[in-house]
Design a protein around this motif. Structure first.
Motif, PDB file in Angstrom:
ATOM      1  N   UNK A 147      -8.291 -11.697  12.113  1.00 24.28           N
ATOM      2  CA  UNK A 147      -8.180 -12.269  10.797  1.00 24.28           C
ATOM      3  C   UNK A 147      -6.811 -11.907  10.220  1.00 24.28           C
ATOM      4  N   UNK A 148      -6.215 -12.865   9.521  1.00 23.99           N
ATOM      5  CA  UNK A 148      -4.946 -12.643   8.833  1.00 23.99           C
ATOM      6  C   UNK A 148      -5.190 -12.737   7.329  1.00 23.99           C
ATOM      7  N   UNK A 149      -4.617 -11.786   6.584  1.00 25.07           N
ATOM      8  CA  UNK A 149      -4.819 -11.739   5.137  1.00 25.07           C
ATOM      9  C   UNK A 149      -3.500 -11.461   4.428  1.00 25.07           C
ATOM     10  N   UNK A 150      -3.184 -12.304   3.448  1.00 29.78           N
ATOM     11  CA  UNK A 150      -2.019 -12.066   2.605  1.00 29.78           C
ATOM     12  C   UNK A 150      -2.425 -11.073   1.526  1.00 29.78           C
ATOM     13  N   UNK A 151      -1.656 -10.008   1.387  1.00 29.68           N
ATOM     14  CA  UNK A 151      -1.906  -9.005   0.357  1.00 29.68           C
ATOM     15  C   UNK A 151      -1.054  -9.343  -0.858  1.00 29.68           C
ATOM     16  N   UNK A 152      -1.709  -9.682  -1.958  1.00 31.05           N
ATOM     17  CA  UNK A 152      -1.021  -9.982  -3.207  1.00 31.05           C
ATOM     18  C   UNK A 152      -0.443  -8.678  -3.770  1.00 31.05           C
ATOM     19  N   UNK A 153       0.578  -8.796  -4.592  1.00 29.74           N
ATOM     20  CA  UNK A 153       1.247  -7.616  -5.159  1.00 29.74           C
ATOM     21  C   UNK A 153       0.273  -6.721  -5.928  1.00 29.74           C
ATOM     22  N   UNK A 154      -0.718  -7.313  -6.578  1.00 27.12           N
ATOM     23  CA  UNK A 154      -1.653  -6.520  -7.388  1.00 27.12           C
ATOM     24  C   UNK A 154      -2.505  -5.572  -6.541  1.00 27.12           C
ATOM     25  N   UNK A 155      -2.677  -5.843  -5.250  1.00 20.86           N
ATOM     26  CA  UNK A 155      -3.439  -4.919  -4.400  1.00 20.86           C
ATOM     27  C   UNK A 155      -2.524  -3.933  -3.685  1.00 20.86           C
ATOM     28  N   UNK A 156      -1.226  -4.162  -3.752  1.00 18.42           N
ATOM     29  CA  UNK A 156      -0.268  -3.201  -3.200  1.00 18.42           C
ATOM     30  C   UNK A 156       0.096  -2.128  -4.219  1.00 18.42           C
ATOM     31  N   UNK A 157      -0.060  -2.442  -5.493  1.00 16.81           N
ATOM     32  CA  UNK A 157       0.360  -1.525  -6.560  1.00 16.81           C
ATOM     33  C   UNK A 157      -0.407  -0.205  -6.558  1.00 16.81           C
ATOM     34  N   UNK A 158      -1.739  -0.206  -6.540  1.00 18.28           N
ATOM     35  CA  UNK A 158      -2.439   1.098  -6.552  1.00 18.28           C
ATOM     36  C   UNK A 158      -2.272   1.804  -5.200  1.00 18.28           C
TER      37      UNK A 158
END
Length: 182
Positions: free
Chosen positions: A1-12
């Protein structure tokens, strides 16, 4: 599976480390763009200049650790897309260009499921995605969580209850599943 990580989930930090740790175990392929990484490092700048510098170092380490994770921006794809917030169109374009299965985000209102479905994509919240990964690969996910937990405790210099660490990371389903096994 491939998933794009949005900036809001990289912040914490804790959430980012768990998501990337699970990707590092090969349970899914994490994708992003340089623009998504810039959004993350700019958001961290609100904490202070030292925090932004640290985030930029981490972004460079991320690029090195996951060289296939960075998808080149796609203005030609962006031009044909519409989302409630035009500033999020680039994330959808990256998902399309990277042949992703989903976008991992907290931002449900700006990534309507029906619009993503038109492109063959799903919107996933990080807790649901990680809980699903844990359901199929409990040992690997638990190892990542244990490592992130130990690192957080070492950095703070004191014990942190796992439940509270995962709750602050907005991972209540994952916390419940892991704590039920211990």
């Amino acid at each position: 599976m491939k998933a794009v990580l949005d900036a809001c989930v990289l912040y914490p930090t804790v959430l980012r480390e768990i998501l990337l740790g699970v990707a590092g175990k090969g349970l899914y392929e994490a994708l992003w763009s340089d623009r998504i990484l810039r959004e993350w490092t700019r958001a961290v700048a609100k904490i202070g200049p030292d925090a932004q510098a640290q985030a930029e170092i981490e972004a460079n380490l991320l690029r090195a650790a996951f060289p296939r994770g960075c998808v080149r921006e796609q203005p030609n794809i962006e031009a044909r897309l519409l989302l409630p917030d035009p500033n999020d169109v680039h994330v959808l374009a990256i998902a399309i260009a990277g042949h992703a299965d989903c976008i991992v985000t907290f931002n449900a209102k700006d990534f309507p499921r029906h619009l993503l479905a038109e492109e063959g994509l799903e919107r996933r919240d990080p807790d649901g995605l990680l809980w699903q990964m844990w359901s199929f690969h409990p040992r690997e996910v638990a190892e990542v969580v244990a490592h992130v937990h130990a690192t957080a405790e070492a950095m703070k210099g004191e014990a942190i209850p796992l439940k509270s660490l995962l709750k602050r990371a907005q991972l209540p389903k994952l916390a419940k599943a892991i704590l039920a096994e211990t």
